[in-house]
Design a protein around this motif. Structure first.
Motif, mmCIF file in Angstrom:
data_model
loop_
_atom_site.group_PDB
_atom_site.id
_atom_site.type_symbol
_atom_site.label_atom_id
_atom_site.label_comp_id
_atom_site.label_asym_id
_atom_site.label_seq_id
_atom_site.Cartn_x
_atom_site.Cartn_y
_atom_site.Cartn_z
ATOM 1 N N LYS A 15 11.310 -8.679 21.958
ATOM 2 C CA LYS A 15 11.933 -7.522 22.582
ATOM 3 C C LYS A 15 12.997 -8.045 23.539
ATOM 4 O O LYS A 15 12.673 -8.678 24.545
ATOM 5 N N PRO A 16 14.272 -7.852 23.211
ATOM 6 C CA PRO A 16 15.289 -8.436 24.083
ATOM 7 C C PRO A 16 15.352 -7.719 25.422
ATOM 8 O O PRO A 16 15.155 -6.499 25.471
ATOM 9 N N PRO A 17 15.606 -8.461 26.500
ATOM 10 C CA PRO A 17 15.723 -7.812 27.800
ATOM 11 C C PRO A 17 16.953 -6.906 27.846
ATOM 12 O O PRO A 17 17.866 -7.025 27.032
ATOM 13 N N ALA A 18 16.967 -5.997 28.820
ATOM 14 C CA ALA A 18 18.073 -5.046 28.939
ATOM 15 C C ALA A 18 19.366 -5.761 29.323
ATOM 16 O O ALA A 18 19.342 -6.894 29.807
ATOM 17 N N HIS A 74 1.456 0.757 20.851
ATOM 18 C CA HIS A 74 2.550 0.622 21.808
ATOM 19 C C HIS A 74 3.104 -0.795 21.830
ATOM 20 O O HIS A 74 4.257 -1.025 22.099
ATOM 21 N N LYS A 96 -1.925 6.148 14.483
ATOM 22 C CA LYS A 96 -0.558 5.967 14.975
ATOM 23 C C LYS A 96 -0.258 4.500 15.216
ATOM 24 O O LYS A 96 -1.167 3.669 15.332
ATOM 25 N N ARG A 101 21.261 -5.412 31.814
ATOM 26 C CA ARG A 101 21.373 -5.770 33.220
ATOM 27 C C ARG A 101 20.266 -6.698 33.691
ATOM 28 O O ARG A 101 20.126 -6.918 34.882
ATOM 29 N N TYR A 102 19.451 -7.190 32.774
ATOM 30 C CA TYR A 102 18.286 -7.966 33.186
ATOM 31 C C TYR A 102 18.677 -9.116 34.102
ATOM 32 O O TYR A 102 19.642 -9.833 33.843
ATOM 33 N N ARG A 103 17.925 -9.302 35.170
ATOM 34 C CA ARG A 103 18.234 -10.362 36.123
ATOM 35 C C ARG A 103 17.353 -11.574 35.842
ATOM 36 O O ARG A 103 16.203 -11.631 36.237
ATOM 37 N N CYS A 113 13.269 -14.636 44.056
ATOM 38 C CA CYS A 113 12.611 -13.400 43.592
ATOM 39 C C CYS A 113 13.546 -12.610 42.674
ATOM 40 O O CYS A 113 13.280 -11.451 42.375
ATOM 41 N N PHE A 114 14.637 -13.204 42.240
ATOM 42 C CA PHE A 114 15.568 -12.582 41.281
ATOM 43 C C PHE A 114 16.138 -11.256 41.787
ATOM 44 O O PHE A 114 16.249 -10.290 41.035
ATOM 45 N N CYS A 115 16.486 -11.242 43.075
ATOM 46 C CA CYS A 115 17.028 -10.007 43.642
ATOM 47 C C CYS A 115 18.521 -9.863 43.359
ATOM 48 O O CYS A 115 19.066 -8.772 43.472
ATOM 49 N N ALA A 116 19.198 -10.966 43.038
ATOM 50 C CA ALA A 116 20.629 -10.951 42.708
ATOM 51 C C ALA A 116 21.533 -10.626 43.897
ATOM 52 O O ALA A 116 22.694 -10.301 43.701
#
Ligand code: SF4
Ligand code: SF4
Lengths: 148, 370
Positions: free
Chosen positions: A33-36, A24, A21, A38-40, A93-96
């Protein structure tokens, strides 16, 4: 339930079919792999729209935002201060939360999250409208890892 | 009577057979442990005091770090306590999104757990599979929350945002995948004779002992004690969901691992119930939080607990009417599992089971030190 009481010595060998197979993992940097959506990642700030209210600095749980003077933005409107936020990425801490409380919506986060530099001062900067630095959006540039 | 010479062995803090920044000093006589002393404290960060210096809203940014593999339960425990104190009612959709996250977090923590225990008895493939599959859950977390490990998403008042469009379908697809994978895990691991021989009968715990030592969570249920905070003190959307408490009887390493495997299946089912419900609900209203910078909560105290992947994780919060907690105290499951219970139960075990027992109890050192 397919858990058996006695088990088997043979059934684990069926896992060998995993060998044919696909893995992963993705092959960075060949595959990115592009971030999502909403990525912060890093901050951007529209310095013209920001009013220097300091809400972002007050809500920051890590004390990462310091308001620094910007005399050129002295305006007469009430509530406006000649100050702009400066973010220390050694603390953030990238909490936004800062983005969430910004009343003007000038402070935003982008999806870029890689910054490699030998000088620690380069991790403290004043977010502006440009995406933080020259590393292209979500590309892990291996050349950048070895910058002089 | 002649006494054989005993020697002291150190397990951790740099040892693959330990669950994190944690150490155990075991005194062994031949191959048998005669005494054990845990040495925690490598990861003490003083969360409780740090919280008292912060606003109500800033808590989740900190306390998700209390348990690394299962951060959402920390956030929700604190949020539940603050909501009870402030008398906030979370909108229905918000409660469901919260439960969805908690169950996803439980799945990802159990995948870690499977790999951890299997690694301690030499079945390394399970660890690779577990971490690989866990990443697909993290992908979904990234889509929902914008972060992979520390989501900082469940605030007092509700989850931060609504689900992105099409998220429920992606979750369902992942659940189908994980269900298929669980069958392969069964073949490789849970029905593996090597695992069964090593785990069955090792370090059994009785229900009475579990009750005396305040063991909670899957470890308690593996002894036959049917406790579950999701049923006993419901929070989020659990009162509306249909599930039973799963238990085992023996309370040994085998029962503890199989208990988690059964709960893995149950979590998949719960997630399917939640996504079905989320599809039918109107979108939008998920959170009610007052202006975070001027948010004051009337004086009082409250306790909010959640059923984390490791056991009961509770937060006791006291307000003096200010903008942040006057006192915050966390009750983590790993203090009892990793310190009191572990020190007693490891005595009489063989050296090879020192790490296996630690993994089977699912001890989380950051939660012990806090
Ligand atoms: S970025 Fe927003 S919150 Fe921060 S000073 Fe500017 S306007 Fe205020
Ligand atoms: S993202 Fe969070 S930690 Fe970073 S500057 Fe904003 S408020 Fe502070």
């Amino acid at each position: 339930m397919s858990v058996k009481k006695e088990g088997s010595y043979v059934s684990p060998f069926r896992a060998l079919k995993q060998l044919v197979k696909k893995p992963h993992t993705v092959q960075i940097p060949k595959v990115v792999k592009p971030p999502a959506e909403r990525y912060r990642g890093f901050h951007t700030n529209n310095l013209e729209v920001c009013i220097g209210c300091g809400n972002c600095s007050r809500v920051c749980p890590d004390n990462a935002i310091k308001m620094v003077p910007f005399p050129e933005y002295a305006r007469k409107e009430p509530g406006s201060m000649p100050l702009r936020p400066q973010v220390d990425y050694g603390r953030c801490c990238f909490c936004a939360l800062c983005v969430e409380v910004c009343p003007t919506g000038s402070l935003q986060m982008v999806r870029t999250f890689t910054h490699v530099d030998e000088k620690k001062d380069s991790f403290v900067f004043i977010p502006d409208s440009k995406v933080v630095h020259e590393t292209p959006d979500f590309v892990l540039d291996t050349k950048n890892l070895r910058r002089k | 009577m002649s006494q054989t010479k005993t020697i002291d062995l150190f397990f951790g803090p740099q040892h693959p057979g330990i669950t994190g920044n944690f150490s155990v000093r075991v005194t062994v006589d031949g191959d048998t442990v005669v005494k054990a002393q845990v040495i925690p404290g490598f990861l003490h960060r003083g969360f409780e005091k740090l919280m008292e210096m912060r606003h109500w809203i800033q808590g989740p940014a900190l306390i998700c770090r209390i348990c690394v593999p299962d951060p959402d339960h920390s956030e929700t425990g604190y949020a539940t306590a603050v909501e009870r104190l402030a008398g906030i009612e979370v909108p229905e959709r918000g409660r469901y999104i919260r439960s969805l996250m908690l169950e996803m977090s439980r799945l990802s923590a159990y995948l870690f757990y499977f790999g951890g225990y299997a690694g301690s008895i030499g079945l390394y493939t399970v660890g690779q599979w577990g971490v690989g599959d866990r990443d697909y859950i993290l992908d979904l977390f990234e889509e929902l929350t914008g972060a992979r490990v520390y989501h900082i998403f469940n605030f007092p008042g509700g989850p931060r945002w609504d689900t992105p469009p099409g998220f429920e379908d992606k979750v369902d697809k992942l659940m189908d995948f994980l269900e298929k994978r669980l069958k392969e895990f069964d073949k490789l691991y849970f029905n593996n004779r090597v695992f069964i021989k090593r785990a069955r009968g090792t370090a059994p715990m009785t229900k009475a002992y579990a009750q005396k030592m305040e063991v909670t969570g899957p470890n308690a249920r593996a002894t036959g004690w049917a406790i579950d905070v999701r049923k006993d003190d419901p929070y989020a959307a659990y009162p509306d969901l249909d599930f039973d408490i799963i238990t085992q009887k023996e309370g040994d390493n085998y029962a503890r691992v199989i208990q988690r495997r059964m709960e893995f299946e149950q979590s998949i089912d719960l997630i399917r119930q939640i996504t079905r419900k989320l599809r039918k609900m109107p979108r939008g209203n998920v959170r009610v939080t007052p202006n975070p910078l001027h948010w004051k909560i009337p004086p009082g105290e409250a306790y909010g607990a959640v059923e984390s992947s490791k056991g009961e994780l509770g937060y006791y919060v006291v307000s003096d009417g200010g903008i942040g907690p006057y006192r915050m105290q966390a009750r983590g499951p790993s203090i009892s599992h990793g310190v009191q219970v572990y020190e007693e139960m490891v005595v009489g075990q063989r050296v090879a089971d020192v790490a296996a027992l630690m993994f089977s109890l699912d001890v989380c050192p950051p939660d012990i030190d806090r």
